[in-house]
Scaffold this motif. Sequence first.
Motif, short mmCIF file in Angstrom:
data_model
loop_
_atom_site.label_atom_id
_atom_site.label_comp_id
_atom_site.label_asym_id
_atom_site.label_seq_id
_atom_site.Cartn_x
_atom_site.Cartn_y
_atom_site.Cartn_z
N ALA A 1 0.82 -1.07 0.10
CA ALA A 1 -0.05 0.04 -0.24
C ALA A 1 1.01 1.28 -0.08
O ALA A 1 0.56 2.39 -0.83
CB ALA A 1 -1.04 -0.01 1.36
N MET A 2 1.93 1.27 0.76
CA MET A 2 2.77 2.26 0.76
C MET A 2 3.47 2.68 -0.53
O MET A 2 3.67 3.82 -1.04
CB MET A 2 3.76 1.94 1.81
N LEU A 3 3.91 1.47 -1.08
CA LEU A 3 4.62 1.62 -2.44
C LEU A 3 3.79 2.36 -3.66
O LEU A 3 3.78 3.17 -4.18
CB LEU A 3 5.10 0.48 -3.00
N GLY A 4 2.22 1.81 -3.53
CA GLY A 4 1.30 2.24 -4.18
C GLY A 4 1.14 3.66 -4.34
O GLY A 4 0.91 4.46 -5.30
N VAL B 1 2.34 9.42 -5.87
CA VAL B 1 3.12 10.72 -5.64
C VAL B 1 4.05 11.07 -6.58
O VAL B 1 4.21 12.32 -7.03
CB VAL B 1 4.01 10.77 -4.40
N LEU B 2 4.67 10.23 -7.31
CA LEU B 2 5.97 10.26 -8.22
C LEU B 2 5.19 10.42 -9.37
O LEU B 2 5.38 11.69 -10.13
CB LEU B 2 6.60 9.15 -8.43
N PHE B 3 4.11 9.82 -10.03
CA PHE B 3 3.53 10.04 -11.14
C PHE B 3 2.66 11.35 -11.31
O PHE B 3 2.61 11.85 -12.27
CB PHE B 3 2.77 8.79 -11.77
N PHE B 4 2.06 11.37 -10.20
CA PHE B 4 0.86 12.52 -10.06
C PHE B 4 1.42 13.71 -9.82
O PHE B 4 1.37 14.82 -10.30
CB PHE B 4 -0.48 12.11 -9.41
N SER B 5 1.94 13.84 -8.52
CA SER B 5 2.31 15.07 -7.76
C SER B 5 3.56 15.53 -8.31
O SER B 5 3.53 16.91 -8.65
CB SER B 5 2.32 14.79 -6.32
N ALA B 6 4.70 14.49 -8.58
CA ALA B 6 5.87 15.08 -8.88
C ALA B 6 5.84 15.28 -10.38
O ALA B 6 6.63 16.14 -11.07
CB ALA B 6 6.95 14.17 -8.49
N LEU B 7 5.72 14.20 -11.39
CA LEU B 7 5.71 14.47 -12.68
C LEU B 7 4.59 15.11 -13.63
O LEU B 7 4.53 15.46 -14.59
CB LEU B 7 5.91 13.00 -13.18
N GLY B 8 3.44 15.32 -12.62
CA GLY B 8 2.23 16.01 -13.16
C GLY B 8 1.48 15.37 -14.27
O GLY B 8 0.92 15.81 -14.98
N ARG C 1 3.88 12.94 2.48
CA ARG C 1 3.39 13.72 1.40
C ARG C 1 1.88 13.65 1.06
O ARG C 1 1.28 12.59 1.34
CB ARG C 1 3.95 12.94 0.03
N PRO C 2 1.21 15.01 0.89
CA PRO C 2 0.05 14.95 0.66
C PRO C 2 -0.15 14.31 -0.99
O PRO C 2 0.45 14.19 -1.77
CB PRO C 2 -0.53 16.45 0.60
N LEU C 3 -1.62 13.86 -1.09
CA LEU C 3 -2.03 13.35 -2.31
C LEU C 3 -3.57 13.86 -2.56
O LEU C 3 -4.30 14.09 -1.89
CB LEU C 3 -1.94 11.96 -2.28
N GLU C 4 -3.55 14.16 -4.08
CA GLU C 4 -5.14 14.90 -4.22
C GLU C 4 -5.90 13.87 -4.20
O GLU C 4 -5.74 12.58 -4.36
CB GLU C 4 -4.85 15.23 -5.75
N ALA D 1 -5.17 0.10 -2.55
CA ALA D 1 -5.51 0.58 -1.24
C ALA D 1 -4.80 1.96 -0.68
O ALA D 1 -4.97 2.86 -0.36
CB ALA D 1 -5.34 -0.33 -0.21
N GLY D 2 -3.27 1.77 -1.22
CA GLY D 2 -2.42 3.17 -0.92
C GLY D 2 -2.67 4.47 -1.48
O GLY D 2 -2.84 5.27 -1.09
N VAL D 3 -3.20 4.01 -2.85
CA VAL D 3 -3.49 5.16 -3.79
C VAL D 3 -4.94 5.98 -3.28
O VAL D 3 -5.21 7.03 -3.14
CB VAL D 3 -3.79 4.76 -4.98
N LEU D 4 -5.85 4.92 -2.68
CA LEU D 4 -7.10 5.58 -2.10
C LEU D 4 -7.13 6.11 -0.96
O LEU D 4 -7.70 7.22 -0.64
CB LEU D 4 -8.21 4.29 -1.94
N VAL D 5 -6.33 5.66 -0.20
CA VAL D 5 -6.04 6.21 1.45
C VAL D 5 -5.17 7.39 1.54
O VAL D 5 -5.19 8.09 2.62
CB VAL D 5 -5.70 4.90 2.42
N GLY D 6 -4.33 7.37 0.63
CA GLY D 6 -3.33 8.48 0.35
C GLY D 6 -3.89 9.69 0.81
O GLY D 6 -3.22 10.32 1.57
N PRO D 7 -4.84 10.37 0.18
CA PRO D 7 -5.48 11.74 0.47
C PRO D 7 -5.81 11.99 1.89
O PRO D 7 -5.94 12.94 2.32
CB PRO D 7 -6.51 11.77 -0.75
#
Lengths: 318, 375
Positions: free
Chosen positions: A70-73, A78-85, A146-149, A230-236
């Motif tokens: 979950a953490m890796l997800g 964070v990498l693809f969406f937040s950092a690379l946009g 890190r925050p996530l949208e 699970a990680g992507v969903l719970v990140g925000p």
Amino acid sequence: MPRDPLPSFGTPRAPDPDPERKPSVEALTNNLQVIFQGLALGSIYALVALGFVLIIRATNVVNFAQGDFAMLGGYAMVLFFSALGWPYALALVAALVVMAIFGVLFNYGVYYPLRHRSFLPVLISTLGASIFLQNTVLAVFGPQPRPLEKTLPVDGINVGGVFLDSQYLVILAVTLLLVLGTYLFFEKTLLGKKLQATSQDKDMARLLGIPVALMISITFIYSAVLGGIAGVLVGPILFVSIGMGSIIALKAFAATIIGGFGDVTGAIVGGLLLGVIESLAAYHISVPYKDAYAFLALFLFLLVRPQGIFGEKVSEKA
Amino acid sequence: MRFVSLTAVAALAILTAAPAVAQDTIKIGIVVEATGPNAEAGVFTLNGAKLALEEINAAGGVLGKRLELKPEDNQSTNPGTVLAFSKLFGEKGIVSIIGPIRSTQIQAASPTIAKAGIPTMIGGTDPSLTKVNNRWVFRGRPNDSYSSRVIADFGVNTLKKRKWAIVHSTDAFGSGGMNALTASLKALGITPVLVQGYTNNSQDFTPVVLAVKKSGADIIGTYMTNSPDVGIFAKQLRQLGVSADWVGSPSLVSVTAMELAGPALNGVHSVADFTPDASAESKAYTAKYKAAYKLDPDVYSSWAYDAMRILARAIGDAKSTEPEAIRKGIVGIQGWKGVEGTYSFDDKGDGLRGYNVVRIDNGKVGFIKHIDFKD
């Protein structure tokens, strides 16, 4: 920084829309609010628990790195969406592809070399993998959470005094879909049946011409993707941090035991039950002991019904 | 020929020996959270200490010697902290140590520090840390009896709010803060309508928010430890329609908390020992830190920057690196302006007695006022 439509702290409270409301109505909305939060967090436990169970069934091993999936997800997002946009959908697909590849690597790096050993070496191998993953991410991304949208561009909706966070709604919906999908996959497709056969009896499956190693590889891929989702969903909500997986995994593991060790339905029900139990108990009894209720429930189950809700009396198959 | 080469070697040895003495350094140890869950803070702390070190060395060092920093990781744990201290104390030539910022870790290491008898700057704000008969700890930050007094004073006298809800983490820092805030409010004649604890890394604050809502409090005072908890709590308070005033401990304005919570922290007041635009010193520090690390400074770095300069000053004033002399040097620092405020050390080891009050608006921290106490 995006505008927040809600009033700042220190502004007068909005007038109560219904000052005549009865205390019983207030208590009801509060309880519904608490149950909603419990169900949503429980769904996350359930998703991770599902990953646990699939691997337990396929390999007879508890994967201690399940929470780190979950953490890796979360970090992939964070990498693809937040950092690379990248656009959200593309970033999501990329994150899940990364998780799938990671599932294969995990299988061949952590499980496969030890597959003929007893469960203990494999278990310790997954524990080692967990420590390795956490420290690798620490080295690459640094220690700041890190925050996530959110998945949807809205914060949430207020239904009769109960605030439904959009991310929690997404979590509930996705969990429902995944559970349904998992059921259909395992019961209605040939591949799913092959996977089931593998998990029930590897030697028999091999005799029947099922490529067992491939089936186990697929299980790891599926489990890694589930963890990633699970990680992507719970990140925000919980933010993406190195420790996010460990917190969830502990509860998810309790959920698999409550639901019935190695039972798919049990993992889902156990997860949801655990989420609701701890939320309600925290609200009605005491907040600081919130984590204790989850494990108290686990303790009671081990005492009264050690095989879990859906577990069979004899769990080991002959 | 053989004789010549021997004398050449001897001459060389004598020649190189002289600069070796001149290059002798004064070693200062630093125990930081380089790994583990709090490693975010450790990086900042090391940044602050290094910045001070480079400045001091660029200006000629102390007592004609360069300062040298010896970092040791405490793994963000109490046992790790004790281990790190023991390791540094065992090393030859360490004259002082800058300890970690967490109260619980210093509590754990306090006996080790007392036994070693080496002056140690600490960042933990639990008031009791300097009151346990340990002559060797000196606080580079104001303690929580002052943060709670400032929170109470600002909320009651400036915001004019008297219905208080206290929300706190149940760890050493949070419970200590809660006790101090309750006492500070009592001194102003107020009993809080709610005191609510939670454990660190709570994933859901709904029960806490509902309790605050039910209590009818018009102001919330908080002692929260972890940044993600601040972010989750802030968002849920707003989602469930609580817009009371909120005055909290310094963790609210940490860089990480503000990044995680985003606009959800709009309108929040916080006490802060370090505020970029509170004084000429802090403004200068902010500019230097930004230039060096491309990051906004926060309390995790600023206190270490001050601690390093306090130690250098104490050693310089004492003209000695003996522990007793350094101790005398630190206690002798009176009215010295650091980036966190004006330090006047007492015999217990406390140097600061006040806090800044700041307000967060759209991710910016605005300085409101500085409240200082005499006692």
